[in-house]
Design an enzyme around this catalytic site. Structure first.
Site, short mmCIF file in Angstrom:
data_model
loop_
_atom_site.label_atom_id
_atom_site.label_comp_id
_atom_site.label_asym_id
_atom_site.label_seq_id
_atom_site.Cartn_x
_atom_site.Cartn_y
_atom_site.Cartn_z
N GLU A 130 58.44 27.40 1.67
CA GLU A 130 57.96 28.38 0.51
C GLU A 130 59.13 28.35 -0.55
OE1 GLU A 130 55.06 28.87 0.17
OE2 GLU A 130 54.06 28.53 1.88
N CYS A 144 59.28 34.86 -6.35
CA CYS A 144 59.44 33.28 -6.62
C CYS A 144 58.07 32.94 -7.46
CB CYS A 144 59.25 32.90 -5.09
SG CYS A 144 57.98 33.59 -4.12
#
Length: 473
Positions: A216, A250
């Protein structure tokens, strides 16, 4: 806090490996017990989690920690508890006519020992989210939190140690070298959240053991204001998505694309909304600090590079407060007229800095997105369905929220993950369970069946049967 040496890591891995060998398929009740304990820790330590993370940031909004970390984790655990029995079932799978009366089944099998390497920006959510999925799938779990959040890492180590046997779930602490050793363990699956550059190194380390990985990562996630959007509503939602955790997210919008001729107007409206949301900054508990002096200086350098390159830099500082090198906070900054050569458009920003770029047509906006690596998230604002469908079909991203920001991450009934440079694999809900399971295909052969006709010695009967099968398959 003592660091975990490579020898410690190896010993802890062996403890879990042997524990899994003794119980390779935990029952539903055992898995529920582990999820219940994780939920109990989350609820009983909420205040301590908030304080520890705030200490690591030098000031982190308690409300944001409760929303973006504790709420998300709690929802994930409860969702897994509710659906676990369904996820664990051995499923019927269609069997082609030529193989009947045999039949197919698909059995989800735990993998073994799962490693989770979590980052500093959401240290609780991004450690426990993957861990809860791995536990639900029946695995043993080792978690390596970031060395940049020492207060929280110590708390997590203590919390887990009080409720879990080391053979079930264990937190290992240490620096970057410990992280490298962790990625080199012969794990059965490695889950990493962090930067693209470090993700590449993690994948290389895992490859030595053929350890499968879920990565990720991040990247430059675009937001697009279509000409049909309600700008007043869009800027408020965009400001929330950009400034949550002071942009250290993110999936935060990394740059904004607006129709030609509207950048100045959008910047003015954004500035007004930000001032309304955060009327002051320095002592405002709602506005989060930058995690470290090094990271803050990197953001300052991005801003200075954009200004030197001719971009218009707008600092949104409603109370006209002073922010020098000793401050842990950074005022929101809008950058109008950034070019591709500027660092602010080449690097993932990860802070409260938003470039605003103009585009001339939908084709132009799509081309701008597609010139960069595939992003972790994309945000589209507008009412024009044709334009929306084009953007969804002609760009590739990890996930999308329409007419808002961030919320696709919180959907337990949908997968969350990146694509290309923004990551590989997905989790959340059933996708997390499946990520940490081996879907084992099983074919049950019937006592009386026709497959013996395919045994040697081969001849005319074999050829006839094979041709017959080819006509029906």
């Amino acid at each position: 806090m003592l660091l975990s040496r490579p020898t410690d890591l190896a010993a802890q891995f062996e403890i879990q490996r042997h524990a899994f060998a003794r119980e390779p398929y935990p029952s539903h009740d055992v898995r529920i017990s582990r999820l219940d304990r994780l939920l109990a820790l989350t609820e009983s330590h909420e205040s301590a989690i908030v304080k520890a993370i705030s200490a690591d940031f030098g000031g982190r909004s308690a409300h944001e920690t409760r929303l973006a970390e504790i709420f998300v984790v709690r929802a994930g655990i409860r969702h897994a508890r509710s659906h676990l029995k369904h996820w664990m079932r051995t499923r019927k799978v269609k069997t082609d006519l030529q193989f009947r009366p045999g039949y197919n089944r698909l059995m989800p099998q735990p993998l073994g020992v799962v490693g989770v390497v979590s980052p500093w920006n959401y240290p609780f959510q991004l450690a426990i989210g993957p861990a809860l999925a791995a536990l639900a799938a029946g695995n043993r779990v080792l978690v390596k939190p970031s060395e940049l959040t020492p207060h929280f890492s110590a708390l997590l180590h203590e919390m887990i140690g009080t409720a879990f046997d080391p053979g079930e779930l264990r937190v290992v602490t240490g620096d970057a070298e410990t992280g490298k050793a962790f990625a080199g363990l012969p794990l059965d699956h490695l889950f990493f959240t962090g930067s693209t550059s470090v993700g590449r190194q993690v994948a290389i380390a895992a490859a030595a053991n053929l350890t499968p990985v879920t990565l990720e990562l991040g990247g430059k996630s675009p937001a697009i204001f279509d000409a049909s959007c309600d700008v007043a509503r869009a800027v408020r939602r965009l400001a929330f998505g950009k400034l949550l955790n002071a942009g250290q997210t993110c999936i935060a919008p990394d740059y904004l694309l607006v129709p030609a001729g509207t950048a100045d107007s959008v910047a003015a409206q954004l500035s007004a909304v930000i001032a309304e949301l955060y009327p002051s900054l320095a002592n405002n508990p709602d506005y989060t600090s930058i995690v470290s002096a090094r990271h803050r200086q990197r953001l300052v350098d991005l801003i200075q590079d954009a200004r030197a390159g001719g971009a218009r830099v707008i600092e949104v500082n409603p109370a006209n407060e002073r922010f020098d090198d000793t401050s842990s906070k950074l005022a929101p900054v809008l950058v109008v007229g950034a070019t591709d050569s500027m660092c602010v458009m080449r690097e993932e920003i990860f802070g409260p800095v938003l470039p605003i770029l103009e585009y001339h047509s939908v084709d132009d906006a799509i081309a701008r997105v597609n010139r960069s690596d595939r992003p972790l998230a994309l945000y589209w604002f507008g009412r024009n369905l044709a334009n929306r469908h084009r953007v969804l079909r002609e760009t590739v991203s990890g996930g999308v929220t329409i007419n808002d920001c961030l919320w696709h991450l919180a959907q337990e009934n949908q997968p969350f993950g990146g694509v290309g440079s923004s990551g590989m694999g997905a989790y959340h809900g059933e996708w997390g369970f499946n990520a940490f399971s081996k879907q084992k295909p099983i074919f049950h052969q019937a006592r009386w069946n026709g497959t013996s006709l395919f045994h040697p010695p081969y001849g005319a009967t074999f050829n006839w049967l094979l041709r017959a099968l080819e006509t029906i398959s």
